[in-house]
Design a protein around this motif. Structure first.
Motif, PDB file in Angstrom:
ATOM      1  N   ARG A   1       0.851  -1.120   0.023  1.00  0.00           N
ATOM      2  CA  ARG A   1       0.133  -0.140  -0.127  1.00  0.00           C
ATOM      3  C   ARG A   1       0.777   1.308  -0.185  1.00  0.00           C
ATOM      4  O   ARG A   1       0.615   2.355  -0.731  1.00  0.00           O
ATOM      5  CB  ARG A   1      -0.852  -0.045   1.332  1.00  0.00           C
ATOM      6  N   SER A   2       1.799   1.401   0.846  1.00  0.00           N
ATOM      7  CA  SER A   2       2.887   2.485   0.774  1.00  0.00           C
ATOM      8  C   SER A   2       3.348   2.700  -0.581  1.00  0.00           C
ATOM      9  O   SER A   2       3.508   3.778  -0.886  1.00  0.00           O
ATOM     10  CB  SER A   2       3.904   2.357   1.765  1.00  0.00           C
TER      11      SER A   2
ATOM     12  N   LEU B   1       1.934   1.930  -3.394  1.00  0.00           N
ATOM     13  CA  LEU B   1       0.957   2.418  -4.329  1.00  0.00           C
ATOM     14  C   LEU B   1       0.906   3.974  -4.160  1.00  0.00           C
ATOM     15  O   LEU B   1       0.562   4.711  -5.030  1.00  0.00           O
ATOM     16  CB  LEU B   1      -0.336   1.689  -4.099  1.00  0.00           C
ATOM     17  N   SER B   2       1.010   4.546  -2.848  1.00  0.00           N
ATOM     18  CA  SER B   2       0.723   5.793  -2.453  1.00  0.00           C
ATOM     19  C   SER B   2       1.544   6.714  -2.955  1.00  0.00           C
ATOM     20  O   SER B   2       1.487   7.914  -3.164  1.00  0.00           O
ATOM     21  CB  SER B   2       0.626   6.280  -0.843  1.00  0.00           C
ATOM     22  N   ARG B   3       3.001   6.290  -3.278  1.00  0.00           N
ATOM     23  CA  ARG B   3       4.130   6.951  -3.823  1.00  0.00           C
ATOM     24  C   ARG B   3       4.026   7.173  -5.319  1.00  0.00           C
ATOM     25  O   ARG B   3       5.011   7.991  -5.942  1.00  0.00           O
ATOM     26  CB  ARG B   3       5.232   6.462  -3.493  1.00  0.00           C
TER      27      ARG B   3
ATOM     28  N   THR C   1      -4.900   5.536  -2.637  1.00  0.00           N
ATOM     29  CA  THR C   1      -3.860   4.715  -2.858  1.00  0.00           C
ATOM     30  C   THR C   1      -4.095   3.745  -3.808  1.00  0.00           C
ATOM     31  O   THR C   1      -3.084   3.121  -4.522  1.00  0.00           O
ATOM     32  CB  THR C   1      -3.093   3.877  -1.597  1.00  0.00           C
TER      33      THR C   1
ATOM     34  N   GLY D   1      -0.318   8.464  -6.495  1.00  0.00           N
ATOM     35  CA  GLY D   1      -0.910   7.421  -5.904  1.00  0.00           C
ATOM     36  C   GLY D   1      -1.604   6.369  -6.842  1.00  0.00           C
ATOM     37  O   GLY D   1      -1.152   6.179  -7.858  1.00  0.00           O
ATOM     38  N   GLY D   2      -2.807   5.888  -6.289  1.00  0.00           N
ATOM     39  CA  GLY D   2      -3.546   4.781  -6.838  1.00  0.00           C
ATOM     40  C   GLY D   2      -3.871   4.893  -8.298  1.00  0.00           C
ATOM     41  O   GLY D   2      -3.681   4.238  -9.123  1.00  0.00           O
TER      42      GLY D   2
ATOM     43  N   LEU E   1      -1.833  13.255  -2.031  1.00  0.00           N
ATOM     44  CA  LEU E   1      -2.288  12.081  -1.141  1.00  0.00           C
ATOM     45  C   LEU E   1      -1.300  12.106   0.061  1.00  0.00           C
ATOM     46  O   LEU E   1      -0.187  12.031  -0.256  1.00  0.00           O
ATOM     47  CB  LEU E   1      -1.973  10.993  -2.045  1.00  0.00           C
TER      48      LEU E   1
ATOM     49  N   MET F   1      -0.020  10.890   3.994  1.00  0.00           N
ATOM     50  CA  MET F   1       0.072   9.864   4.733  1.00  0.00           C
ATOM     51  C   MET F   1      -0.151  10.548   6.390  1.00  0.00           C
ATOM     52  O   MET F   1       0.145  11.371   6.772  1.00  0.00           O
ATOM     53  CB  MET F   1       1.396   9.050   4.968  1.00  0.00           C
TER      54      MET F   1
ATOM     55  N   TRP G   1      -3.913   6.920   4.560  1.00  0.00           N
ATOM     56  CA  TRP G   1      -3.751   7.881   3.708  1.00  0.00           C
ATOM     57  C   TRP G   1      -4.956   8.857   3.143  1.00  0.00           C
ATOM     58  O   TRP G   1      -6.002   8.440   3.084  1.00  0.00           O
ATOM     59  CB  TRP G   1      -3.257   7.400   2.169  1.00  0.00           C
TER      60      TRP G   1
END
Length: 496
Positions: free
Chosen positions: A245-246, A248-250, A408, A440-441, A463, A465, A481
């Protein structure tokens, strides 16, 4: 996936879930592993089902466990075979009585995380019933039956092969009690069938298949052996853990495909025209002081606009009609099967909009929530429309996938993967949402599934955190997020 059930199953061919099914794919959307399959063989009434249920009880902290019984795959009988069966003259213990090809195909589908429909066999009527049972989503599959180790195609699908060894007198005693109590047989009929068919089948087929087993478990006092098997399964599943998930957020949009909010040139994303009306609706929905009644009213208006935009992406064919003035009008007609799948519960507001725009549309739902300890998505429940349950029909079906926002993209990635597992074509998936993040996603989804189109009313820049409130059970916080400026938790604001 079937609803969550606690404890051992009372019927065969049930999926049991504990805390949900974690991702079985990577950030690219492609499967990274198959389901873990265990084959359990042994003589009739040797304790195969008992061993399977004990394994399940010991794995209650693990997700999505299925017991698949060989008994479901007895072949359909003609009238002559039915007469033999009712007179106890039919050999149910010979390998030829089992539809091994169908058995292997259903197991292969389940192992590859595809849906399948297994036959239902009635021992009372000695016949395969017309209906079938839909199964999907098990991370661990336990296959049990006297001949589960006999067929090479089945053996190739097992990650662990077990043979349950039991004294022949004990097996006969257990079979007598089972067939008399559960199947309405007489003592004479059970003994006749045992001596004529069951024992020769064990001597010629079942017993020799023990040589293919990785583990031989005694049919009684088997606690230690089961504990060893359970520990082995836990280790194998731990090796398959996915956490991204982290990552994806980046994800950032490629420079050459950067976002242009005015002309919507982001490939795969359709942005509603930013009219004064739309900007006014967004302002009301973003305002934290907006009352719940007003939020629901304007969310419903926005949902209608998003769905109407998504309707333009469906396939239409030329169609002519006669008007009340006896003239011919040339227009278009929607020809495809269309259904909606909502990601519970934030997809709910869009589901209401879809029902207003497309009359009598079949609806389904996916319950996807975050793991409280890791923040990764967990698939807890699937309830899909009839168009998607059968792969042959699913490939021609168009699906509106509904969620209020894409941050994300973890839930969206999982939901799309579920639809693809069922045979829906990537190009037939249209994701309807109120809001997406520029980072992100959405970038991950565009890369992983370029055929999927996203229809949104707004794109926010950030997005971020943050940390959740303290969990009252664990006393811990977890990373979350949020889209900024965003609209907050849209599902909570709509339903609470």
């Amino acid at each position: 996936m079937l609803p969550t059930t606690q404890g051992a199953p009372t019927h065969k061919n049930h999926i049991l879930t504990s805390h949900g099914r974690p991702p079985w794919y990577g950030p690219d959307g492609l499967p990274i592993h198959n389901a873990f399959v265990i084959g359990i063989a042994g003589g009739s009434a040797s304790g195969k089902t008992y061993v399977a249920e004990k394994i399940i009880q010991s794995l209650q902290s693990l997700p999505s466990i299925l017991i698949l019984s060989q008994d479901s795959f007895y072949k359909k009988h003609n009238e002559q075979e039915l007469a033999l069966a009712f007179s106890n003259e039919y050999d149910f213990d010979h390998p030829s009585s089992i539809d091994m090809e169908l058995f292997a195909q259903c197991l292969k589908d389940l192992k590859e995380y595809k849906q399948t429909h297994i036959p239902i066999y009635s021992f009372v009527h000695h016949q395969r019933l017309p209906e079938t049972k839909y199964l999907y989503g098990a991370s661990v599959i336990i296959v049990e039956g006297i001949m589960t180790l006999l067929d090479p195609a089945l053996r190739d699908l097992y990650d662990l092969k077990i043979f349950v060894q039991c004294d022949s007198d004990l097996m006969l005693a257990r079979r007598l009690r089972r067939d008399i109590q559960q199947r309405g047989r007489s003592v004479d009929d059970v003994l006749k069938q045992y001596l004529r068919f069951v024992k020769p089948a064990f001597d010629n087929f079942v017993g020799p298949s023990a040589k293919y087993a990785d583990v031989i478990i005694p049919g009684a006092a088997n606690t230690v052996a089961i504990d060893l098997v359970v520990n082995h399964i836990r280790r194998k599943l731990a090796e398959r853990h996915a956490s991204f998930r982290s990552e994806l957020s980046r994800a950032q949009p490629a420079i050459e495909q950067g976002w242009d909010a005015e002309v919507s040139k982001w490939p795969g994303v359709v942005l509603l025209r930013q009219t004064p009306q739309l900007k006014g609706i967004h302002t009301i929905l973003r305002d934290e002081t907006t009352s719940r009644e007003d939020f629901i009213f304007f969310a419903d208006r926005l949902a209608t606009l998003v769905v109407e935009c998504g309707m333009d992406l469906l396939p239409y064919v030329p169609h002519s009609v006669q008007t009340p003035t006896d003239a011919i009008a040339h227009g278009l007609k929607l020809t495809a099967h269309v259904c909606g799948v909502s990601i519970i519960r934030a997809g709910g507001p869009l589901q209401a909009g879809l029902q207003r725009v497309l009359r009598d549309v079949p609806l389904g739902a996916l319950l996807i929530q975050s793991d409280p300890s890791t923040g990764e998505p967990l698939l807890l429940h699937t309830s899909l429309p009839c168009y998607i349950l059968h792969r042959e029909q699913a490939k021609d079906t168009w699906v509106f996938l509904l969620d209020s926002q894409i941050g994300t993209g973890a839930a969206a990635l999982m939901a799309i993967r579920v639809l693809l597992d069922h045979g829906v074509q990537e190009e037939h998936i249209i994701f309807l949402t109120f809001l997406i993040s520029q980072q992100g996603g959405p970038n991950v989804l565009r890369k992983a599934f370029p055929g999927v189109r996203i229809v949104t009313s707004a794109v926010d820049e950030l997005l971020l955190m943050a940390w959740s409130d303290v969990d009252w059970e664990t006393g811990e916080r977890r990373r979350v997020w949020k889209i900024v400026p965003g609209m907050g938790h849209i599902g909570d604001r709509y339903y609470l």
